[in-house]
Design a protein around this motif. Structure first.
Motif, PDB file in Angstrom:
ATOM      1  N   ALA A  50      -3.691  -3.278 -13.114  1.00 12.49           N
ATOM      2  CA  ALA A  50      -2.333  -2.746 -13.249  1.00 12.49           C
ATOM      3  C   ALA A  50      -1.306  -3.646 -12.583  1.00 12.49           C
ATOM      4  O   ALA A  50      -0.197  -3.842 -13.093  1.00 12.49           O
ATOM      5  CB  ALA A  50      -2.262  -1.340 -12.663  1.00 12.49           C
ATOM      6  N   THR A  51      -1.647  -4.184 -11.426  1.00  9.26           N
ATOM      7  CA  THR A  51      -0.682  -4.999 -10.673  1.00  9.26           C
ATOM      8  C   THR A  51      -0.989  -6.490 -10.740  1.00  9.26           C
ATOM      9  O   THR A  51      -0.152  -7.304 -10.344  1.00  9.26           O
ATOM     10  CB  THR A  51      -0.675  -4.568  -9.195  1.00  9.26           C
ATOM     11  N   THR A  55       8.249  -3.920  -8.926  1.00 11.17           N
ATOM     12  CA  THR A  55       9.508  -4.461  -8.426  1.00 11.17           C
ATOM     13  C   THR A  55       9.302  -5.164  -7.089  1.00 11.17           C
ATOM     14  O   THR A  55       9.864  -6.235  -6.843  1.00 11.17           O
ATOM     15  CB  THR A  55      10.544  -3.335  -8.263  1.00 11.17           C
ATOM     16  N   THR A  56       8.485  -4.576  -6.236  1.00  8.23           N
ATOM     17  CA  THR A  56       8.196  -5.184  -4.938  1.00  8.23           C
ATOM     18  C   THR A  56       7.535  -6.539  -5.112  1.00  8.23           C
ATOM     19  O   THR A  56       7.909  -7.521  -4.456  1.00  8.23           O
ATOM     20  CB  THR A  56       7.283  -4.269  -4.105  1.00  8.23           C
ATOM     21  N   LEU A  57       6.559  -6.612  -6.014  1.00 15.47           N
ATOM     22  CA  LEU A  57       5.868  -7.874  -6.274  1.00 15.47           C
ATOM     23  C   LEU A  57       6.819  -8.928  -6.819  1.00 15.47           C
ATOM     24  O   LEU A  57       6.791 -10.095  -6.413  1.00 15.47           O
ATOM     25  CB  LEU A  57       4.712  -7.644  -7.255  1.00 15.47           C
ATOM     26  N   ALA A  58       7.672  -8.514  -7.745  1.00 12.04           N
ATOM     27  CA  ALA A  58       8.601  -9.466  -8.373  1.00 12.04           C
ATOM     28  C   ALA A  58       9.588 -10.045  -7.364  1.00 12.04           C
ATOM     29  O   ALA A  58      10.108 -11.148  -7.560  1.00 12.04           O
ATOM     30  CB  ALA A  58       9.345  -8.794  -9.510  1.00 12.04           C
ATOM     31  N   ALA A  59       9.865  -9.297  -6.278  1.00 10.54           N
ATOM     32  CA  ALA A  59      10.851  -9.744  -5.290  1.00 10.54           C
ATOM     33  C   ALA A  59      10.271 -10.736  -4.280  1.00 10.54           C
ATOM     34  O   ALA A  59      11.028 -11.353  -3.520  1.00 10.54           O
ATOM     35  CB  ALA A  59      11.421  -8.537  -4.544  1.00 10.54           C
ATOM     36  N   ARG A  78       5.119   3.168  -9.332  1.00 10.97           N
ATOM     37  CA  ARG A  78       6.190   2.734 -10.238  1.00 10.97           C
ATOM     38  C   ARG A  78       7.090   1.676  -9.603  1.00 10.97           C
ATOM     39  O   ARG A  78       7.797   0.936 -10.295  1.00 10.97           O
ATOM     40  CB  ARG A  78       7.034   3.937 -10.658  1.00 10.97           C
ATOM     41  N   ALA A  79       7.091   1.593  -8.252  1.00 12.30           N
ATOM     42  CA  ALA A  79       7.954   0.631  -7.558  1.00 12.30           C
ATOM     43  C   ALA A  79       7.218  -0.645  -7.170  1.00 12.30           C
ATOM     44  O   ALA A  79       7.850  -1.628  -6.778  1.00 12.30           O
ATOM     45  CB  ALA A  79       8.546   1.272  -6.311  1.00 12.30           C
ATOM     46  N   ALA A  96       0.831  -1.209   0.000  1.00 19.75           N
ATOM     47  CA  ALA A  96       0.000   0.000   0.000  1.00 19.75           C
ATOM     48  C   ALA A  96       0.863   1.256   0.000  1.00 19.75           C
ATOM     49  O   ALA A  96       0.497   2.279  -0.590  1.00 19.75           O
ATOM     50  CB  ALA A  96      -0.931  -0.011   1.205  1.00 19.75           C
ATOM     51  N   GLN A  97       2.025   1.193   0.659  1.00 17.10           N
ATOM     52  CA  GLN A  97       2.890   2.368   0.754  1.00 17.10           C
ATOM     53  C   GLN A  97       3.904   2.460  -0.389  1.00 17.10           C
ATOM     54  O   GLN A  97       4.604   3.458  -0.500  1.00 17.10           O
ATOM     55  CB  GLN A  97       3.634   2.357   2.099  1.00 17.10           C
ATOM     56  N   SER A  98       3.992   1.405  -1.219  1.00 19.11           N
ATOM     57  CA  SER A  98       4.936   1.435  -2.345  1.00 19.11           C
ATOM     58  C   SER A  98       4.417   2.375  -3.423  1.00 19.11           C
ATOM     59  O   SER A  98       3.236   2.301  -3.789  1.00 19.11           O
ATOM     60  CB  SER A  98       5.116   0.037  -2.947  1.00 19.11           C
ATOM     61  N   PRO A  99       5.255   3.260  -3.950  1.00 19.56           N
ATOM     62  CA  PRO A  99       4.831   4.087  -5.086  1.00 19.56           C
ATOM     63  C   PRO A  99       4.424   3.197  -6.256  1.00 19.56           C
ATOM     64  O   PRO A  99       4.931   2.081  -6.400  1.00 19.56           O
ATOM     65  CB  PRO A  99       6.091   4.893  -5.431  1.00 19.56           C
TER      66      PRO A  99
END
Length: 592
Positions: free
Chosen positions: A195-196, A161-165, A157-158, A152-155
């Protein structure tokens, strides 16, 4: 000297403490300034302007740094955590957690991070610390809410990347099934978001695959592709599933390439097809790659390798020349050297196949990559063996540099391979015994010893070794399959053979080689229709020459000699020197 050293040490620690304070103040002030407003940052007010920064607070920070740097991290942690609580500053909480982490005190690091999050509940960094420490401590069940907050706090555009990690982040969890469930629970909103959603489904799919849930992983890949029909990540997950014997995933790869013909993805698809021994399909994909992206050097090397295997030597040389032109232009010197080494090795094999041993030696002489010395010398040994100089070939491998256990293992492996190629199975078996002595608990080495024992005419030894592997590693399905197949091939103890093969299938239900064994034992039992069914499934999944030999024999025995000959011809094209196929044709009096 005794007087000044402590003073120097004192000033050093005093400077360190001041540096900590100044850094905290500067980072807080910078964060506040860069946010474009005058409100305090989320991790608390700058320490420099905080009334709590009195002499006692400074002293706590100072003692914390001294203790941490002089081998008493417990005291350093306690002082720093108390300073953090008195000042409500996130940077000091972080420092306390870091001290605990550096001393490998996971629970203390967690306590500091939780205190940080309690003091500053909206701090993304505090939340992230708690999340990562809980995962490291394998307390996976406590992380869903924390992961939700992180996303929720991830921008925007980021967030991708967070999901992929996530698969890597949760990859060390001991309970893979729980990890997949926890992440799915945390991603409930992301999975529905157009989107995600694709990235979220792919990450969930990889976690399910790690948990052994292939059908769940396949469903996740399909969900990702429903949201994005050209999702490259979904296609790459599908490729991973293909490698895990899930053929239904291939349709997702094909659909993505139809929508978006990405040369690198097509190249990855070709590599999987090669691993599955589907050489004609791999060749078609590689041909498409060389047209879509003719400057992709890697494709030309793989094409050359396939052409070599098909005995199309002039074509292989042309592809190699194109590869060398492209690889030579690479700006990565290390990659260029490694690539050219591979090309020279293949050129040497082409010359060896033509029995032009002088040319083969000349190509090997071009290799100056120290990391490839074993490959080069192995080919030299092969050249000597092809000329009947077996003793010299073996001596060449034995005298390779290196005296460590790993070096010795590598040299013995190369010698075993050389002797296998020359069909010197008794000698290969003896070298394999040396290998096993280096690592007697290595199931794969003992398994290979068993296979060589059979080739060397030692069936009782083979069975003894395979049962030894089964006793030590009851989930090593290759041993069940090999023993079951060996019994079936001899036509003895067929009921036991079938039980062993069925046990292997419990561990690897889609393995085409185990399906081949099942088909073969059914044939030996007289169940020809059932044998044909299993063998056709196996051959479709993996058109291997030995599966072709078995399927062809079953078809031949059922009177379908035309289909049998077709299957045999396909197998012969991929491996013209295969002993099993040769023996089958000779025994049945079949000609192709």
């Amino acid at each position: 000297m005794d007087y000044y050293d402590p003073m120097v040490l004192f000033h050093s620690f005093r400077t360190a403490a001041l540096t900590t304070v100044i850094a905290v103040a500067a980072q807080s002030a910078w964060a506040q300034q860069s946010s474009g407003d005058n409100s305090p940052p989320s991790d608390g007010p700058p320490v420099a302007s905080n009334p709590a920064l009195d002499a006692e607070l400074f002293y706590e920070i100072f003692l914390g740094e001294i203790s941490a740097r002089t081998g008493d991290p417990g005291a350093g942690y306690a002082f720093m955590l108390e300073a953090a609580r008195r000042s409500a500053d996130g940077q000091l909480y972080q420092r306390a957690a870091d001290i605990a982490l550096q001393s490998r005190s996971g629970e203390y690091a967690l306590a500091a991070a939780q205190a940080w999050k309690e003091a500053l509940p909206q701090s993304r960094e505090a939340n992230r610390y708690v999340l990562q420490i809980l995962v490291a401590l394998n307390r996976i069940g406590e992380t869903p809410d924390l992961l939700r907050q992180e996303l929720a706090q991830s921008p925007a555009r980021a967030k991708t990347t967070t999901l992929a990690a996530l698969p890597q982040m949760y990859g060390r969890a001991s309970d893979k099934v729980l990890a997949a469930k926890v992440v799915e629970q945390a991603l409930v909103d992301e999975l529905k978001n157009p989107a995600t959603g694709p990235g979220a489904w792919v990450s969930l799919g990889r976690l399910r695959l790690a948990a052994g849930d292939k059908s769940g992983a396949l469903n996740a890949a399909r969900k990702a592709q429903e949201l994005d029909t050209a999702s490259e990540d979904a296609a790459r997950l599908a490729l991973e599933l293909m490698e895990e014997n899930t053929p239904e995933a291939e349709a997702l790869v094909i659909q993505t390439l139809t929508k978006q013909p990405i040369p690198e993805l097509r190249m990855a698809y070709a590599r999987v097809l090669l691993e599955l021994q589907r050489y004609p399909d791999a060749s078609r994909q590689l041909e498409a790659v060389t047209k879509e992206k003719p400057d992709l050097a890697e494709a030309w090397l793989v094409v050359a390798t396939l052409q070599f295997q098909d005995n199309r030597l002039p074509a292989a040389e042309n592809s190699l020349q194109r590869f060398i032109e492209l690889a030579s232009a690479s700006t990565n010197a290390e990659l260029r050297q490694k690539s050219l080494t591979q090309a020279y090795l293949l050129y040497a094999q082409i010359a060896e196949k033509r029995k032009d041993f002088a040319a083969a030696e000349a190509w090997l002489g071009r290799i100056d990559n120290a990391n490839e010395v074993v490959s080069a010398q192995s080919r030299r040994a092969s050249l000597l063996a092809r000329q009947g100089k077996i003793a010299q070939a073996r001596a060449l491998l034995r005298n390779l540099p290196g005296t460590s256990v790993d070096d010795k293992r590598m040299k013995l492996l190369a010698e075993v391979q050389l002797l296998r190629e020359q069909r010197l199975y008794q000698e290969a078996y003896q070298v394999q015994v040396e290998l096993v002595a280096l690592a007697p608990d290595d199931a794969e080495l003992v398994y290979d010893q068993a296979m060589l024992a059979e080739k060397a005419g030692k069936p009782d030894t083979m069975e003894q070794l395979l049962r030894q592997v089964i006793a030590r590693q009851p989930q090593y399905h290759h041993a069940y399959n090999a023993l079951g197949y060996a019994l079936a091939d001899k036509g003895v103890r067929l009921d036991e053979a079938k039980q062993l093969i069925m046990k292997a299938l419990e561990f690897a239900p889609n393995d085409p080689f185990i399906m081949d064994s099942l088909g073969w034992v059914e044939f030996r039992l007289g169940n020809k229709a059932e044998a044909r069914r299993h063998l056709e499934i196996a051959y479709k999944a993996r058109p291997d020459v030995e599966i072709a030999a078995h399927l062809g024999e079953v078809l031949w025995s059922m009177g379908d000699k035309e289909s049998a000959s077709r299957v045999w011809r396909e197998g012969q094209r991929s491996s013209p020197d295969n002993d099993t196929l040769k023996e089958t044709l000779k025994r049945l009096g079949a000609t192709l």
